[in-house]
Structures are given as C-alpha cells and as structure tokens.
Design an enzyme around this catalytic site. Structure first.
Site, short mmCIF file in Angstrom:
data_model
loop_
_atom_site.label_atom_id
_atom_site.label_comp_id
_atom_site.label_asym_id
_atom_site.label_seq_id
_atom_site.Cartn_x
_atom_site.Cartn_y
_atom_site.Cartn_z
CE1 TYR A 182 1.19 -0.13 4.38
CE2 TYR A 182 0.06 1.97 4.32
CZ TYR A 182 0.91 1.10 4.94
OH TYR A 182 1.51 1.46 6.11
CE LYS A 187 3.20 3.32 3.12
NZ LYS A 187 3.28 3.45 4.57
CG HIS A 236 -0.30 -20.76 3.70
ND1 HIS A 236 -1.43 -21.34 4.21
CD2 HIS A 236 0.25 -20.06 4.71
CE1 HIS A 236 -1.57 -21.00 5.48
NE2 HIS A 236 -0.55 -20.22 5.81
CD GLU A 257 10.31 2.03 10.65
OE1 GLU A 257 10.20 2.93 9.82
OE2 GLU A 257 10.12 0.83 10.39
CG LEU A 285 8.44 2.54 4.76
CD1 LEU A 285 8.26 1.29 3.91
CD2 LEU A 285 7.09 3.18 5.03
NE ARG A 298 6.85 4.10 0.36
CZ ARG A 298 6.64 4.92 1.38
NH1 ARG A 298 7.61 5.18 2.24
NH2 ARG A 298 5.48 5.49 1.55
N1 PLP Z 1 7.84 4.00 8.96
C1 PLP Z 1 6.73 3.24 8.98
C2 PLP Z 1 6.76 1.91 9.67
C3 PLP Z 1 5.55 3.70 8.38
O1 PLP Z 1 4.44 2.94 8.39
C4 PLP Z 1 5.56 4.97 7.74
C5 PLP Z 1 4.37 5.47 7.09
O2 PLP Z 1 3.45 4.74 6.81
C6 PLP Z 1 6.73 5.71 7.74
C7 PLP Z 1 7.86 5.19 8.35
C8 PLP Z 1 6.79 7.06 7.06
O3 PLP Z 1 6.72 6.90 5.67
P1 PLP Z 1 6.17 8.05 4.72
O4 PLP Z 1 6.96 9.28 5.02
O5 PLP Z 1 6.40 7.54 3.36
O6 PLP Z 1 4.71 8.22 5.05
#
Ligand code: PLP
Length: 293
Positions: free
Chosen positions: A33, A147, A102, A180, A204, A52
């Site tokens: 997503y 993602k 699966h 993060e 991410l 991405r």
């Molecule tokens: N890290 C994680 C785990 C996230 O889910 C997100 C956003 O969904 C981010 C970082 C930040 O990403 P972005 O700046 O692309 O929204």
C-alpha cells in the site's frame, strides 16, 4: 460530499465499496500500500510514492503489469470526484482473489483499491508542544522496507504505547539503536548534525524522510544517515518524527527523558517551513487526530 473509493475500475461512495472475502489481502494481508497526500488537490511526492509501491510489490513477488502507469490518471480522477482540497489518498494492491491456500496461483489478477478522504487537520498542539514517545523491542517482520499491508505488529506497538499514555513507541534494534516508530521515521540533531537511521531494511524508507534529506542537502544542513543509539537520542539537542500523515512532529521526551529543552528546536522548525503551504497553515488551526499511515 461523501468519501469515495475506486475498486478494480469502478468509482463509487466509500460506504458502498466491496471486496471479496477470498481476496488474499483479507485472508493473508498479501498486498502492499501507499498513503499519499494531495495538498490543494496536487499529490505530494507522487512519483516517489509510485516508485516505492513498485519496489514493495517486487519485494513480495506481486507483478503489477501496467497498474502503476494507470495510477496517476486514476488518482487525478479521484481528486476531481471527491472535491476536497487537501486529500488523503490510500492505495492498496493485493494479489487478488483465490481459494484460501498459502501457495498462490501464478496467473492472479491483482485487486486495486483506492480511497479518497478529506485530510484531517493535524492537532496543532502536538506540533507546538511535541509528542511523548516510549521505546519497545522489535516484534516486526524483517523486511521493513516493504510497505506491506500486514501491519499487526505495528498496530500492537502503537496501541500498547497509547495504553501507557504515550503518542507512539520507538522500535529498538538488538544493539539498542533507535529504528523508527510504529508508523513514522525518526530524526535527531546530535552535536549539530541532523541524523536519521540508515534505510538498511530495518526501517521503511519514508517519503517524508527522503524529502527532509533532500531539503537538508539543498539547504546545506549538516546531515547523515547513521545509526542512533538510544543514549545518543536522549542526549540529542532535537528530535522529530516524520510521515506522510503527520509531516513533522517534534519529540518532547522519550521514556520521560526530555529531548533538548523539551520544545521544538530551530532545525525542526526550519525543516517544517519547507513543506507545502497547507501543512504550514495547519499550524494556525486546532484539531483532530491524523489518519493512520
Ligand atoms: N515507517 C513506517 C513503519 C511507516 O508505516 C511509515 C508510514 O506509513 C513511515 C515510516 C513514514 O513513511 P512516509 O513518510 O512515506 O509516510
């Protein structure tokens, strides 16, 4: 004006949108997503989000064919139909519908879902005062650069933090480095240098993170992508978290330790000033919680 959805070629009211129970997104969280924001009807960092999305799909062996090429016109049409000015656009692509096993058939047709909602106005007091974070061990899967819609670990991390009275939790590596939060990237200013953990698969690579690094490059703000230990974060002059939904939120304290003076620092405010005008206008307006990224 109702929120709207696009499901496999058809636009309609979000409340009426349906998807099969046998969709692998529903059964296995087998999909990827993006959350994209349109400021004044213009999608922000769209090309980066689409790149991405392709990488994420690649990472789960989900062939997209021409889907990504079609998305800009679907997004423009959604923006036109919903009529909002600032819009949160959710894009989800799953492997599609098949009998629940699966192993997946090789010839599946992906399901494409987009939703278009009015972007909630961020809580200006969080921007002004900063957020309080806690820390947690890493219970996520190991492919964090994908993602994926499989967000149960992130959901548990955030909800556990909320139950304990924090805005979110920072995930710690085995080495006690900060990675993060459940849904945002993390930056700190350490000895005058803007620092963020490297995009090495344990985080991410956020689009907002990339935008901030670009601004830092252009503005000649000293910066580095380098591991940050928990001790270094606590000793930092400033810290903030970033995502598409929150833009930038200053971090006031981590597990009760005040970061810097406990109020948003000059680098944080300087970086915020580079966001589109409607983000800055939110500074003036009180209000609701941002949507989950
Ligand atoms: N890290 C994680 C785990 C996230 O889910 C997100 C956003 O969904 C981010 C970082 C930040 O990403 P972005 O700046 O692309 O929204």
């Amino acid at each position: 004006m109702p929120d709207i959805a696009y499901v496999n070629g058809t636009f309609g009211d979000l409340a009426d949108a349906v998807i099969s129970i046998e969709d692998r997104g529903f059964q296995f969280a087998d999909g990827v997503y993006e959350v994209i924001v349109a400021h004044e009807r213009r999608p922000f960092l769209l090309d980066d989000h689409l790149a991405r999305l392709e990488q994420s799909a690649d990472g789960i062996d989900l062939p997209l064919g021409g889907i990504v090429g079609d998305l800009p016109s679907i997004i423009n049409e959604g923006i036109r139909r919903c009529g909002y000015t600032d819009i949160t656009i959710y894009v989800q692509i799953t492997r599609g519908v098949a009998s629940r096993e699966h192993a997946y058939p090789s010839d599946m047709t992906p399901s494409i879902v987009l939703t278009f909602k009015r972007k909630p106005v961020s809580d200006s007091s969080l921007r002004k005062n900063g957020v309080e974070l806690t820390t947690t061990t890493d219970i996520r899967w190991s492919l964090c650069s994908i993602k994926s819609i499989a967000l149960l670990a992130n959901v548990m991390i955030k909800n556990d933090a909320r139950k304990r009275g924090f805005y979110d939790a920072i995930v710690l590596s085995e080495e006690n480095d900060v990675l993060e939060t459940s849904c945002a990237n993390l930056f700190a200013v350490c000895d005058g240098v803007l620092r963020t953990p490297p995009a090495d698969g344990r985080i991410l690579h956020g689009m907002t993170r990339g935008f901030i690094l670009d601004v830092a490059r252009k503005e000649r703000i000293p910066h580095e992508e380098r591991a940050i230990s928990l001790d270094a974060l606590i000793a930092a002059e400033e810290a903030f978290i970033t995502s598409t939904s929150i833009d930038i939120l200053p971090v006031k304290c981590v597990d009760g330790h005040k970061i810097g003076t406990g109020v948003p620092g000059s680098t944080t405010r300087r970086l915020l000033s580079h966001f589109p005008a409607s983000v800055l206008a939110e500074e003036q307006t009180p209000c609701a919680n941002p949507q989950s990224p």
